[in-house]
Structure formats: structure tokens, C-alpha cells
Motif scaffolding. Sequence first.
Motif, PDB file in Angstrom:
ATOM      1  N   LYS A  88       0.806  -1.228   0.000  1.00 42.42           N
ATOM      2  CA  LYS A  88       0.000   0.000   0.000  1.00 42.42           C
ATOM      3  C   LYS A  88       0.845   1.286   0.000  1.00 42.42           C
ATOM      4  O   LYS A  88       0.597   2.187  -0.797  1.00 42.42           O
ATOM      5  CB  LYS A  88      -0.875  -0.082   1.256  1.00 42.42           C
ATOM      6  CG  LYS A  88      -1.865   0.969   1.495  1.00 42.42           C
ATOM      7  CD  LYS A  88      -2.690   0.589   2.717  1.00 42.42           C
ATOM      8  CE  LYS A  88      -1.824   0.145   3.894  1.00 42.42           C
ATOM      9  NZ  LYS A  88      -2.096   0.800   5.158  1.00 42.42           N
TER      10      LYS A  88
ATOM     11  N   ASP B  57       0.196   9.657   4.309  1.00 43.74           N
ATOM     12  CA  ASP B  57       0.166   8.386   5.035  1.00 43.74           C
ATOM     13  C   ASP B  57      -0.507   8.636   6.390  1.00 43.74           C
ATOM     14  O   ASP B  57       0.116   9.171   7.306  1.00 43.74           O
ATOM     15  CB  ASP B  57       1.610   7.906   5.213  1.00 43.74           C
ATOM     16  CG  ASP B  57       1.750   6.789   6.229  1.00 43.74           C
ATOM     17  OD1 ASP B  57       0.728   6.157   6.567  1.00 43.74           O
ATOM     18  OD2 ASP B  57       2.879   6.552   6.685  1.00 43.74           O
ATOM     19  N   THR B  58      -1.784   8.291   6.499  1.00 42.04           N
ATOM     20  CA  THR B  58      -2.505   8.601   7.743  1.00 42.04           C
ATOM     21  C   THR B  58      -2.003   7.767   8.921  1.00 42.04           C
ATOM     22  O   THR B  58      -2.133   8.172  10.070  1.00 42.04           O
ATOM     23  CB  THR B  58      -4.026   8.388   7.594  1.00 42.04           C
ATOM     24  OG1 THR B  58      -4.274   7.023   7.231  1.00 42.04           O
ATOM     25  CG2 THR B  58      -4.614   9.324   6.553  1.00 42.04           C
ATOM     26  N   GLY B  59      -1.423   6.591   8.624  1.00 43.25           N
ATOM     27  CA  GLY B  59      -0.852   5.769   9.703  1.00 43.25           C
ATOM     28  C   GLY B  59       0.213   6.547  10.476  1.00 43.25           C
ATOM     29  O   GLY B  59       0.370   6.362  11.691  1.00 43.25           O
ATOM     30  N   ALA B  60       0.919   7.429   9.770  1.00 41.97           N
ATOM     31  CA  ALA B  60       1.966   8.221  10.419  1.00 41.97           C
ATOM     32  C   ALA B  60       1.386   9.124  11.508  1.00 41.97           C
ATOM     33  O   ALA B  60       2.064   9.421  12.495  1.00 41.97           O
ATOM     34  CB  ALA B  60       2.718   9.055   9.384  1.00 41.97           C
TER      35      ALA B  60
ATOM     36  N   TYR C 118      -1.141   8.332  13.506  1.00 45.06           N
ATOM     37  CA  TYR C 118      -1.311   7.473  14.684  1.00 45.06           C
ATOM     38  C   TYR C 118       0.044   7.167  15.324  1.00 45.06           C
ATOM     39  O   TYR C 118       0.185   7.114  16.549  1.00 45.06           O
ATOM     40  CB  TYR C 118      -2.030   6.163  14.300  1.00 45.06           C
ATOM     41  CG  TYR C 118      -3.478   6.393  13.939  1.00 45.06           C
ATOM     42  CD1 TYR C 118      -4.462   6.390  14.933  1.00 45.06           C
ATOM     43  CD2 TYR C 118      -3.872   6.650  12.634  1.00 45.06           C
ATOM     44  CE1 TYR C 118      -5.798   6.628  14.612  1.00 45.06           C
ATOM     45  CE2 TYR C 118      -5.186   6.888  12.301  1.00 45.06           C
ATOM     46  CZ  TYR C 118      -6.147   6.876  13.293  1.00 45.06           C
ATOM     47  OH  TYR C 118      -7.465   7.125  12.982  1.00 45.06           O
TER      48      TYR C 118
ATOM     49  N   ARG D 243       8.881   4.572  13.034  1.00 47.62           N
ATOM     50  CA  ARG D 243       8.900   3.226  12.412  1.00 47.62           C
ATOM     51  C   ARG D 243       9.536   2.175  13.322  1.00 47.62           C
ATOM     52  O   ARG D 243       9.680   1.031  12.911  1.00 47.62           O
ATOM     53  CB  ARG D 243       9.675   3.242  11.090  1.00 47.62           C
ATOM     54  CG  ARG D 243       9.186   4.265  10.094  1.00 47.62           C
ATOM     55  CD  ARG D 243       7.906   3.843   9.396  1.00 47.62           C
ATOM     56  NE  ARG D 243       7.219   5.003   8.874  1.00 47.62           N
ATOM     57  CZ  ARG D 243       5.920   5.047   8.597  1.00 47.62           C
ATOM     58  NH1 ARG D 243       5.160   3.978   8.786  1.00 47.62           N
ATOM     59  NH2 ARG D 243       5.360   6.143   8.142  1.00 47.62           N
TER      60      ARG D 243
ATOM     61  N   VAL E 255       1.198   1.274  18.827  1.00 50.08           N
ATOM     62  CA  VAL E 255       0.321   2.198  18.097  1.00 50.08           C
ATOM     63  C   VAL E 255      -1.169   1.814  18.142  1.00 50.08           C
ATOM     64  O   VAL E 255      -2.042   2.684  18.136  1.00 50.08           O
ATOM     65  CB  VAL E 255       0.824   2.397  16.643  1.00 50.08           C
ATOM     66  CG1 VAL E 255       0.759   1.134  15.835  1.00 50.08           C
ATOM     67  CG2 VAL E 255       0.084   3.526  15.950  1.00 50.08           C
TER      68      VAL E 255
ATOM     69  N   ALA F 215      -4.723   3.859  18.111  1.00 48.58           N
ATOM     70  CA  ALA F 215      -5.682   3.628  17.013  1.00 48.58           C
ATOM     71  C   ALA F 215      -7.034   3.117  17.535  1.00 48.58           C
ATOM     72  O   ALA F 215      -8.065   3.361  16.916  1.00 48.58           O
ATOM     73  CB  ALA F 215      -5.100   2.645  15.996  1.00 48.58           C
TER      74      ALA F 215
ATOM     75  N   ARG G 267      -9.102   8.913  18.453  1.00 51.41           N
ATOM     76  CA  ARG G 267      -9.315   8.630  17.029  1.00 51.41           C
ATOM     77  C   ARG G 267     -10.053   9.750  16.274  1.00 51.41           C
ATOM     78  O   ARG G 267      -9.599  10.187  15.230  1.00 51.41           O
ATOM     79  CB  ARG G 267     -10.066   7.299  16.929  1.00 51.41           C
ATOM     80  CG  ARG G 267      -9.837   6.575  15.663  1.00 51.41           C
ATOM     81  CD  ARG G 267     -10.397   5.177  15.583  1.00 51.41           C
ATOM     82  NE  ARG G 267     -10.365   4.912  14.184  1.00 51.41           N
ATOM     83  CZ  ARG G 267      -9.310   4.439  13.538  1.00 51.41           C
ATOM     84  NH1 ARG G 267      -8.246   4.072  14.181  1.00 51.41           N
ATOM     85  NH2 ARG G 267      -9.320   4.317  12.235  1.00 51.41           N
TER      86      ARG G 267
ATOM     87  N   GLY H  74      -4.476   4.410   4.337  1.00 47.49           N
ATOM     88  CA  GLY H  74      -4.771   4.132   5.733  1.00 47.49           C
ATOM     89  C   GLY H  74      -5.594   2.882   5.903  1.00 47.49           C
ATOM     90  O   GLY H  74      -5.380   1.875   5.211  1.00 47.49           O
TER      91      GLY H  74
ATOM     92  N   ASP I 137      -9.195   3.428   7.090  1.00 44.62           N
ATOM     93  CA  ASP I 137     -10.601   3.855   7.055  1.00 44.62           C
ATOM     94  C   ASP I 137     -10.810   5.026   6.110  1.00 44.62           C
ATOM     95  O   ASP I 137     -11.740   5.806   6.268  1.00 44.62           O
ATOM     96  CB  ASP I 137     -11.059   4.251   8.475  1.00 44.62           C
ATOM     97  CG  ASP I 137     -10.195   5.355   9.073  1.00 44.62           C
ATOM     98  OD1 ASP I 137      -9.180   5.733   8.444  1.00 44.62           O
ATOM     99  OD2 ASP I 137     -10.528   5.829  10.169  1.00 44.62           O
ATOM    100  N   ILE I 138      -9.916   5.166   5.132  1.00 44.93           N
ATOM    101  CA  ILE I 138     -10.001   6.315   4.226  1.00 44.93           C
ATOM    102  C   ILE I 138     -11.169   6.145   3.249  1.00 44.93           C
ATOM    103  O   ILE I 138     -11.947   7.078   3.032  1.00 44.93           O
ATOM    104  CB  ILE I 138      -8.674   6.521   3.452  1.00 44.93           C
ATOM    105  CG1 ILE I 138      -7.481   6.489   4.410  1.00 44.93           C
ATOM    106  CG2 ILE I 138      -8.702   7.840   2.673  1.00 44.93           C
ATOM    107  CD1 ILE I 138      -7.572   7.421   5.587  1.00 44.93           C
TER     108      ILE I 138
ATOM    109  N   ASP J 252      -6.521  -3.688  15.484  1.00 46.06           N
ATOM    110  CA  ASP J 252      -7.078  -2.565  14.720  1.00 46.06           C
ATOM    111  C   ASP J 252      -8.474  -2.904  14.192  1.00 46.06           C
ATOM    112  O   ASP J 252      -9.342  -2.043  14.107  1.00 46.06           O
ATOM    113  CB  ASP J 252      -6.183  -2.212  13.528  1.00 46.06           C
ATOM    114  CG  ASP J 252      -4.839  -1.664  13.975  1.00 46.06           C
ATOM    115  OD1 ASP J 252      -4.766  -1.145  15.098  1.00 46.06           O
ATOM    116  OD2 ASP J 252      -3.878  -1.765  13.188  1.00 46.06           O
TER     117      ASP J 252
END
Length: 225
Positions: free
Chosen positions: A16, A33-36, A38, A90, A98, A102, A108, A137, A139-140, A186
Motif C-alpha cells: 500500500k 500516510d494517515t498511519g503516520a 497514529y 517506524r 500504536v 488507534a 481517534r 490508511g 478507514d479512508i 485494529d
Amino acid sequence: MTGIVIAIDGPAGTGKSTVSREVARRLGLAYFDTGATYRVATLACLREGVDFTVTSDVAAMVATMNVELVLDPANPRILLDDEDVSALIRTDTVALTVSKVATNLEARPILQQMQRDVIAAEVEGGRSGGKGVVVEGRDITTVIAPEADVRILMTADDEVRVARRAGEGADVATVREAVLGRDKKDATVVSFHEAADGVLTLDTTDLTIEEAVQAVLERAAEASA
Ligand code: DC
């Protein structure tokens, strides 16, 4: 005319991030990168010694942390209090912690609003000059940008996902926990294993990165036509 939004969801190890970055680079779009977000919230809490079991303390940290995102697909970065923490977010410590952020239902929504604001800024202007953004992400496609022009769920077989991450250098047992264990946690708050209506599933198990990039580019071309 406003910019294009390409939303890509999926679990870790599907390719991804690599695919999202490459698509953004080729189309001249921003890469988000929305994970970043979180991960940086997790780092901020770890640094300040916030008790992850006190959900309101975590949420307060998330609401007040000083974060800056650089949405450059060639060199995406994230700054916490003006310090580049792109590598620090990372680490295994952050990866294994994380999910506590999340799955925090007070924190959230704050991060989700931040993400919506970033996307809105990019379709109107921002670093892409209004061309748009590739957002990745969990839930985008469903929650953050259900109106996105392109919505894709990337999947791949579990063992392939673990092997891909282990191939990046880490210990296999840690990787297995970081990938599969984290998915399980998650998945209690976001659904990212099945595509919602109107979302294309792209199974990358047998695809090269280039093939996956082409599949997304085809969708983007259709959406812009
Ligand atoms: O994609 P990643 O591994 O950097 O994501 C880090 C964590 O954030 C992971 O536990 C899933 C979570 N996440 C989420 O809940 N929603 C998103 N849109 C992106 C990431």
C-alpha cells in the motif's frame, strides 16, 4: 475544479505505501500516510510518559501535540515539535504500541478530523497546488473520504504480507506480531479486510509493485475522464 482524491486502504504488507507513494509521484499529487499520524501520536505519548490506559490523557496529548506533515511522495516526513521523527515512528516500540492509540475512541476522532483537514487543504491548494492527494490508511475509503474519486482496498495473503515485511530486515516473530497481531487489534475499531460498496479490491499477492501501480493509475485515469 478541485483536485483528485485517491483513497487506498488495507492492512500492512500489501504494498500500500510503496504503491501510494509511486502513484502520487507519477501524477504530481501529494502523498498522505494517515498511519503516520497514529504513529506520531504514539511517539508523543511515549515521550511524555502518558498512561495509554487513560484514554482521555491520550486524547489530550493528541489534541495538543505539535505535528507538521510534509506530503512529498519523494521524501515524506513528519515533524514533532519541529524535530524530524520520520524514522523514529517506524521503530518496533512504536509499531507494537500504536494500536493503543488507534483503538482509543477519544483520540481517534481528533486524528480523523486532522486528516480530513489535510485532505481538504490539498484539493484546494497545498503542496500539490490543488492537484490532489493519494491518501492511505485503514478507514479512508469508508470514513475519512468516502467521496474520494478513487477508492481501493489493497489485500494480500497473510503469509505474503509477513514475508514482505520480514524482507525489509526485521526479526520474523516481531514482524508476525507487528503485522497480524496489530491487524487483529485494529480490526476491532476499523473494518479493512472487506471492501465497502464502490471500493475496488486489489489483491497484490501475485502482483509486482509496477502492476499494482498500473492498476491504481488506470482507476485514476477513469475517474478523471
Ligand atoms: O499503516 P501503519 O502501519 O503505519 O498504521 C499504524 C497504525 O495506525 C495501525 O495500527 C493502524 C492504524 N491506522 C488506523 O487505525 N487508521 C488509519 N487510517 C491508518 C492507520
